[in-house]
Write a protein that holds these residues in place. Sequence first.
Motif, PDB file in Angstrom:
ATOM      1  N   ALA A  93       0.839  -1.208   0.000  1.00 55.22           N
ATOM      2  CA  ALA A  93       0.000   0.000   0.000  1.00 55.22           C
ATOM      3  C   ALA A  93       0.871   1.254   0.000  1.00 55.22           C
ATOM      4  CB  ALA A  93      -0.937  -0.002   1.205  1.00 55.22           C
ATOM      5  N   LYS A  94       1.996   1.198   0.713  1.00 54.78           N
ATOM      6  CA  LYS A  94       2.937   2.333   0.729  1.00 54.78           C
ATOM      7  C   LYS A  94       3.555   2.514  -0.651  1.00 54.78           C
ATOM      8  CE  LYS A  94       5.685   5.324   3.015  1.00 54.78           C
ATOM      9  NZ  LYS A  94       6.258   6.095   1.934  1.00 54.78           N
ATOM     10  N   VAL A  95       3.857   1.425  -1.350  1.00 56.23           N
ATOM     11  CA  VAL A  95       4.376   1.511  -2.723  1.00 56.23           C
ATOM     12  C   VAL A  95       3.359   2.239  -3.612  1.00 56.23           C
ATOM     13  CG1 VAL A  95       4.958   0.165  -4.789  1.00 56.23           C
ATOM     14  CG2 VAL A  95       5.922  -0.468  -2.568  1.00 56.23           C
ATOM     15  N   VAL A  96       2.086   1.857  -3.495  1.00 55.76           N
ATOM     16  CA  VAL A  96       1.041   2.522  -4.276  1.00 55.76           C
ATOM     17  C   VAL A  96       0.962   3.996  -3.898  1.00 55.76           C
ATOM     18  CG1 VAL A  96      -1.452   2.638  -4.718  1.00 55.76           C
ATOM     19  CG2 VAL A  96      -0.286   0.416  -4.671  1.00 55.76           C
ATOM     20  N   GLY A  97       1.058   4.282  -2.610  1.00 61.04           N
ATOM     21  CA  GLY A  97       1.064   5.674  -2.167  1.00 61.04           C
ATOM     22  C   GLY A  97       2.224   6.453  -2.752  1.00 61.04           C
ATOM     23  N   ASP A  98       3.393   5.847  -2.787  1.00 60.81           N
ATOM     24  CA  ASP A  98       4.570   6.501  -3.372  1.00 60.81           C
ATOM     25  C   ASP A  98       4.391   6.716  -4.871  1.00 60.81           C
ATOM     26  OD1 ASP A  98       5.710   6.492  -0.849  1.00 60.81           O
ATOM     27  OD2 ASP A  98       7.025   4.780  -1.252  1.00 60.81           O
ATOM     28  N   MET A  99       3.783   5.744  -5.543  1.00 59.48           N
ATOM     29  CA  MET A  99       3.508   5.887  -6.972  1.00 59.48           C
ATOM     30  C   MET A  99       2.568   7.076  -7.207  1.00 59.48           C
ATOM     31  SD  MET A  99       2.985   1.841  -7.899  1.00 59.48           S
ATOM     32  CE  MET A  99       2.147   2.166  -9.437  1.00 59.48           C
ATOM     33  N   ALA A 100       1.569   7.206  -6.352  1.00 63.10           N
ATOM     34  CA  ALA A 100       0.646   8.333  -6.472  1.00 63.10           C
ATOM     35  C   ALA A 100       1.382   9.652  -6.251  1.00 63.10           C
ATOM     36  CB  ALA A 100      -0.504   8.186  -5.479  1.00 63.10           C
ATOM     37  N   ALA A 101       2.248   9.697  -5.251  1.00 63.24           N
ATOM     38  CA  ALA A 101       3.003  10.918  -4.966  1.00 63.24           C
ATOM     39  C   ALA A 101       3.876  11.321  -6.152  1.00 63.24           C
ATOM     40  CB  ALA A 101       3.870  10.729  -3.721  1.00 63.24           C
ATOM     41  N   GLN A 102       4.509  10.343  -6.792  1.00 64.11           N
ATOM     42  CA  GLN A 102       5.348  10.635  -7.961  1.00 64.11           C
ATOM     43  C   GLN A 102       4.538  11.259  -9.091  1.00 64.11           C
ATOM     44  OE1 GLN A 102       6.894   6.747  -8.784  1.00 64.11           O
ATOM     45  NE2 GLN A 102       8.393   6.827  -7.110  1.00 64.11           N
ATOM     46  N   ARG A 103       3.233  11.007  -9.106  1.00 66.78           N
ATOM     47  CA  ARG A 103       2.359  11.533 -10.159  1.00 66.78           C
ATOM     48  C   ARG A 103       1.595  12.774  -9.710  1.00 66.78           C
ATOM     49  NH1 ARG A 103       3.361   6.331 -10.611  1.00 66.78           N
ATOM     50  NH2 ARG A 103       3.210   5.270 -12.628  1.00 66.78           N
ATOM     51  N   GLY A 104       1.866  13.231  -8.491  1.00 64.38           N
ATOM     52  CA  GLY A 104       1.185  14.405  -7.971  1.00 64.38           C
ATOM     53  C   GLY A 104      -0.251  14.134  -7.557  1.00 64.38           C
ATOM     54  N   LEU A 105      -0.555  12.872  -7.243  1.00 62.79           N
ATOM     55  CA  LEU A 105      -1.909  12.477  -6.868  1.00 62.79           C
ATOM     56  C   LEU A 105      -2.002  12.283  -5.363  1.00 62.79           C
ATOM     57  CD1 LEU A 105      -2.425   9.722  -9.604  1.00 62.79           C
ATOM     58  CD2 LEU A 105      -2.965  12.167  -9.748  1.00 62.79           C
ATOM     59  N   ILE A 106      -3.213  12.252  -4.856  1.00 60.31           N
ATOM     60  CA  ILE A 106      -3.431  11.956  -3.444  1.00 60.31           C
ATOM     61  C   ILE A 106      -3.947  10.532  -3.311  1.00 60.31           C
ATOM     62  CG2 ILE A 106      -3.865  14.354  -2.802  1.00 60.31           C
ATOM     63  CD1 ILE A 106      -6.852  13.692  -2.772  1.00 60.31           C
ATOM     64  N   ILE A 107      -3.894  10.023  -2.091  1.00 61.59           N
ATOM     65  CA  ILE A 107      -4.529   8.749  -1.805  1.00 61.59           C
ATOM     66  C   ILE A 107      -5.559   8.954  -0.705  1.00 61.59           C
ATOM     67  CG2 ILE A 107      -2.516   7.393  -2.523  1.00 61.59           C
ATOM     68  CD1 ILE A 107      -2.174   6.657   0.475  1.00 61.59           C
TER      69      ILE A 107
END
Length: 185
Positions: A93-107
């Motif tokens: 889940a943290k990996v997905v969160g980091d992927m979102a951050a790299q794209r400027g997205l929120i979770i």
Amino acid sequence: EMVLMVDVQYLWEDAATCLSVVRDWAAFDVFFLETPIWSDNLDEYRKLAERAPMKIAAGEWLATRYEFEELMDRGQVQVAQPDVGRVGGLGEAKVVGDMAAQRGLIIVPHCWKTGVSTSATAHLAFTVPHCAFIEYLPPALCIETLRKELAVEDLTIVNGEIPLPTKAGLGFDLNWDALKRYTVA
């Protein structure tokens, strides 16, 4: 002074049908529209993300980071919703969160099942600065027996926020009597 998020639970089959309803919702300042269509309908998600008057959120049923990668890149959702119990635990889940951050997205992680998953989701939120909210329903308001009985959690809501738990680990105690009662051979 309330943030409005709307979950329609896969109500529509395509972007056009969804947009015919939500295009007039801009006046309501909806923070996001959750799961308007099935998560694997990526091209329709992209159309929604381009035209809807609010952010589009999805991902509660996804089980891998690769599915989230497609949802974020091809589907263009603005809010990723990993479920700690479905996506492979806190680390994934943290990996997905980091992927979102790299794209400027929120979770905004998805979570409803038990005090165990709720506590794990809160801990994910504590470690991800771009986590705007988590789904949280106090056990007393739930009808699900396991949500009410499986774990005694240390989570409280104070002025709309969940303070860091003070118990060790994820901040909950298992109710061993409930665990025995619901064990299946």
